[in-house]
Design an enzyme around this catalytic site. Structure first.
Site, short mmCIF file in Angstrom:
data_model
loop_
_atom_site.label_atom_id
_atom_site.label_comp_id
_atom_site.label_asym_id
_atom_site.label_seq_id
_atom_site.Cartn_x
_atom_site.Cartn_y
_atom_site.Cartn_z
N GLU A 8 0.72 -1.18 -0.09
CA GLU A 8 0.21 -0.01 -0.07
C GLU A 8 0.82 1.42 -0.13
O GLU A 8 0.50 2.24 -0.52
CB GLU A 8 -0.83 -0.11 1.21
CG GLU A 8 -1.79 1.14 1.33
CD GLU A 8 -3.06 0.77 2.02
OE1 GLU A 8 -3.54 1.91 2.83
OE2 GLU A 8 -3.61 -0.38 2.32
N LYS A 9 1.99 1.20 0.51
CA LYS A 9 2.76 2.42 0.82
C LYS A 9 4.24 1.93 0.46
O LYS A 9 4.69 0.82 0.85
CB LYS A 9 2.77 2.93 2.27
CG LYS A 9 1.27 3.25 2.81
CD LYS A 9 1.31 3.76 4.06
CE LYS A 9 -0.19 3.62 4.78
NZ LYS A 9 -0.69 2.24 4.90
N ASP A 102 -2.72 -2.85 3.23
CA ASP A 102 -3.24 -2.95 4.35
C ASP A 102 -4.47 -3.95 4.67
O ASP A 102 -5.08 -4.19 3.88
CB ASP A 102 -3.83 -1.70 5.10
CG ASP A 102 -2.61 -0.63 5.47
OD1 ASP A 102 -1.53 -1.26 5.23
OD2 ASP A 102 -2.92 0.47 5.80
N ASP A 104 -7.37 -4.44 5.69
CA ASP A 104 -8.69 -4.00 5.77
C ASP A 104 -9.42 -3.89 4.35
O ASP A 104 -8.76 -4.04 3.33
CB ASP A 104 -8.66 -2.84 6.61
CG ASP A 104 -8.08 -1.81 5.92
OD1 ASP A 104 -7.66 -1.77 4.80
OD2 ASP A 104 -7.77 -0.97 6.73
N TYR A 320 -1.13 -3.35 13.85
CA TYR A 320 -2.13 -2.51 12.97
C TYR A 320 -3.07 -1.73 14.00
O TYR A 320 -3.76 -2.21 14.70
CB TYR A 320 -2.66 -3.61 12.26
CG TYR A 320 -3.65 -2.95 10.99
CD1 TYR A 320 -3.01 -2.23 10.05
CD2 TYR A 320 -4.91 -2.91 11.24
CE1 TYR A 320 -3.85 -1.63 9.25
CE2 TYR A 320 -5.56 -2.29 9.97
CZ TYR A 320 -5.04 -1.59 9.29
OH TYR A 320 -5.84 -1.06 8.34
N ARG A 322 -5.55 0.50 12.93
CA ARG A 322 -6.91 0.91 12.33
C ARG A 322 -7.81 -0.05 12.60
O ARG A 322 -8.57 -0.54 11.85
CB ARG A 322 -6.98 1.06 10.78
CG ARG A 322 -6.19 2.44 10.65
CD ARG A 322 -5.77 2.66 8.90
NE ARG A 322 -4.87 3.82 8.65
CZ ARG A 322 -5.06 4.90 8.14
NH1 ARG A 322 -6.65 5.18 7.82
NH2 ARG A 322 -4.39 5.74 7.88
#
Length: 653
Positions: A8-9, A102, A104, A320, A322
């Site tokens: 993701e990043k 991530d 999610d 994590y 979130r």
């Protein structure tokens, strides 16, 4: 190329690449032997705007509403087009893809929308990471999931994205055009989540403004027994008190105070002592962390999330962040000894606490049946000297660590004593508390210990009493008090209200439906929603408190109640959960959203509205380039001003 990892990043990609031995830098990627690691920069794609479907939509016209795409289009974000090009090339060369975004639904969408847009058709596996330290990455690499196992997350996120687009594009255009008819020239943003969130604050401010304080009276009596002093409270006769047990009759209170003051003693008529136990609070989920950090550390919701994200991504110190769950999987319990040892090495200040910890203890937090896609936020074994963490980061990490350490300590136990007295015909009650076992509270500083609000008086130890004993009356205080209005929302309070929206819904059937939903928004989006309302000038901060601006009041009064209703939004979130579980198809969800939104447009198109200007220049003209200037001061709303006056405690002695 054999296998491609899509992260993701960039920072996440670098951590995974290091473990995989992909150490050579390529074009938008890290290269290794038969493995490549590339990254997104958040979403590389975005839902196309209305004019991508028809050029006439560049002009905002009431007759064109509602706008409902037949076939949804995505477009490449201009700012990150070069990285999209690199990812597209690598997807074309890959024989196998491992999604490592991530863990999610939003992370799933970031990857899957690229897979679909770039027409990748090879096999897919899923890397499900809960922490970014080397040990956690290796553990996750050894347990890759089949790609099909998490595909439904993508449809849930896609449903959320399309619902947001339908409501945002259509209702924002509609109310902006209606505003122009009444002379307001700015854009009026209406959102599926932001508008109900704004209504929560507007409703609270109005309840504060409408609050009428009521005077009541209480009596505190100082008693002496065997040389020890303690306080007892007057118990108002049942036929003379309100629902909260308060005395509203000043003459009755004055008469009782005079009678008690003239008495020499009070007699113990009933005595009861009960051993009480409190289990440790669960490890944090994000919402609870934001709530506690707001209340205890004065941090904003977005600020707390940013700090937690840095502790996760940059420092590798927590799992994590979130997460919407405070429970932990049983399989994770085996890692406790290593984590506790690492925490002890990282902070010599824990030396006094460590002997009390039992790594084999299993609190209520360890429960597979309660764990959702993510578990509670806890420290990793990559603990380091706290000297490397400063200020707010250190404070937030200490909170997360303390909640974890609490799981390995006994229950907090105390003896609660309740003594009932009679004095000059009046009933008194004294409540005492004596701590027997500090337990998990050893891990939490006193200021950060959660309170349940069950005791209205501060804890006091009672002397050894016996029924029939007479205690001397040492003093009587008649207290002239006022009922207090609801408190204004802080960011932490608002996060909690968004999570527990069922408590704010009046309809009993809807309330029951909402009890098990995720509330308004998600753990990952709530902070951004609040920050967006602040940035647009619909909310402003007054110290820690949030206040709605005049523009917020007029906007909430203008939009249909259903759109601003937190219950409606929570029902949509419940439907998205059904999409994720496979109970509802993506097409059915989007179809229902389109039909509902179209009906709202038809109902509202002939409305006449009046809108106050928002407090921020950026809100009135969001298409203009933002300048780094201080926002204009807005006049205080009626709710905020009246609430501020009513909130001040008053005494009439």
């Amino acid at each position: 190329m054999h296998r491609l990892f899509l992260c993701e990043k960039p920072s996440q990609a670098k951590d995974i690449a290091k473990v995989l031995g992909a150490n050579r830098r390529g074009d938008g990627c890290w290269l290794g032997s038969d493995v490549t690691v590339t990254w997104c920069i958040g979403h590389l794609l975005e839902t196309a705007p209305p004019d991508a479907y028809d050029p006439r939509y560049k002009r905002w016209v009431l007759a064109d509403l509602p706008i409902v795409p037949e076939h949804w289009k995505m477009r490449v974000k201009a700012k990150t087009a070069s990285q999209f090009k690199a990812v597209k090339r690598l997807l074309g060369e890959a024989r196998e893809l491992v999604i490592a975004t991530d863990a999610d639904r939003e992370g799933e969408m970031i990857a899957r929308e690229l897979v679909e847009h770039c027409r990748y058709r090879g096999p897919i596996q899923r890397l499900w990471l809960s922490a970014l330290d080397d040990t956690s990455i290796r553990k996750a690499l050894a347990a890759l999931k089949p790609g099909a196992e998490t595909f439904s997350l993508y449809h849930s996120a896609l449903g959320r994205s399309r619902a947001d687009w339908l409501i945002g594009m259509n209702m924002s255009r509609l109310f902006t055009l209606l505003g122009r008819q009444s002379g307001y020239q700015g854009v009026l943003p209406v959102g599926r989540v932001q508008t109900p969130t704004l209504r929560l604050v507007v409703d609270r401010d109005r309840s504060i403004a409408d609050f009428v304080p009521v005077a009541y009276w209480a009596i505190e009596v100082a008693l002496l027994a065997d040389g020890s002093s303690f306080n007892a409270q007057w118990r108002v006769p049942e036929d003379a008190c309100d629902e909260q047990g308060r005395c509203l009759n000043p003459a009755l209170a004055q008469q009782a105070a005079a009678a008690i003051g003239n008495a020499a003693s009070a007699r113990v008529v009933k005595l009861r002592t009960e051993r009480m136990g409190e289990a440790p609070p669960l490890p944090f989920d994000l919402g609870t962390l934001q709530e506690v950090c707001s209340k205890k550390l004065g941090l904003g919701a977005q600020e707390t999330l940013d700090i937690a994200q840095a502790l996760y991504e940059t420092h590798k110190l927590i799992t994590y962040p979130r997460s919407d769950c405070g429970y932990l999987p049983l399989s994770q319990h085996g890692e406790a000894p290593a984590i506790l040892q690492a925490l002890g090495r990282g902070d010599p200040g824990l030396a006094e606490l460590l002997p009390h910890l039992d790594a084999q203890r299993r609190s209520r937090a360890w429960n597979d049946g309660k764990v959702s896609a993510h578990h509670g936020i806890i420290p990793t074994a990559a603990a380091l000297s706290l000297d490397r963490l400063v200020g707010k980061q250190r404070a937030v990490y200490a909170l997360i660590r303390a909640r974890y350490l609490a799981q390995f300590l006994p229950n907090h136990e105390y003896d609660r004593s309740q003594a009932d007295f009679t004095c000059a015909g009046q009933a008194l009650r004294a409540v005492g508390k004596v701590i027997v076992e500090s337990g998990w509270r050893r891990a939490l500083p006193e200021a950060l210990t959660p309170g349940k609000g069950r005791e209205t008086q501060p804890a006091q130890p009672l002397p050894a009493l016996r029924e029939g004993q007479d205690c001397a009356v040492a003093g009587v205080t008649l207290k002239d008090l006022w009922t207090q209005p609801p408190k204004p929302f802080t960011e932490g309070d608002l996060i909690k209200a968004m999570k527990n929206v069922a408590k704010l819904v009046d309809d009993p059937r809807l309330k029951q439906k909402l009890k098990d939903t995720t509330g308004i928004g998600t753990e990952a989006t709530r902070a951004g929603i609040i920050q967006g309302l602040l940035d647009r000038g619909y909310l402003r901060k007054q110290g820690k408190a949030l206040a709605a601006t005049p523009a917020a009041f007029s906007l909430i009064d203008a939009v249909p109640r259903a759109i601003a209703d937190p219950g409606t939004t929570a029902i949509w979130e419940q439907a998205l959960d059904m999409v994720q579980s496979g109970e509802m198809s993506l097409e059915e969800f989007v179809g229902k959203q389109s039909a509902w939104m179209s009906k709202q447009v038809q109902r509202c198109v002939s409305l006449r509205i009046s809108i106050s200007a928002p407090a921020s220049p950026a809100a009135a003209a969001p298409w203009k380039k933002k300048r780094k200037t201080a926002p204009r001061k807005a006049s205080a709303s009626k709710g905020s001003a009246a609430g501020k006056r009513a909130a001040k405690p008053t005494s009439r002695t």
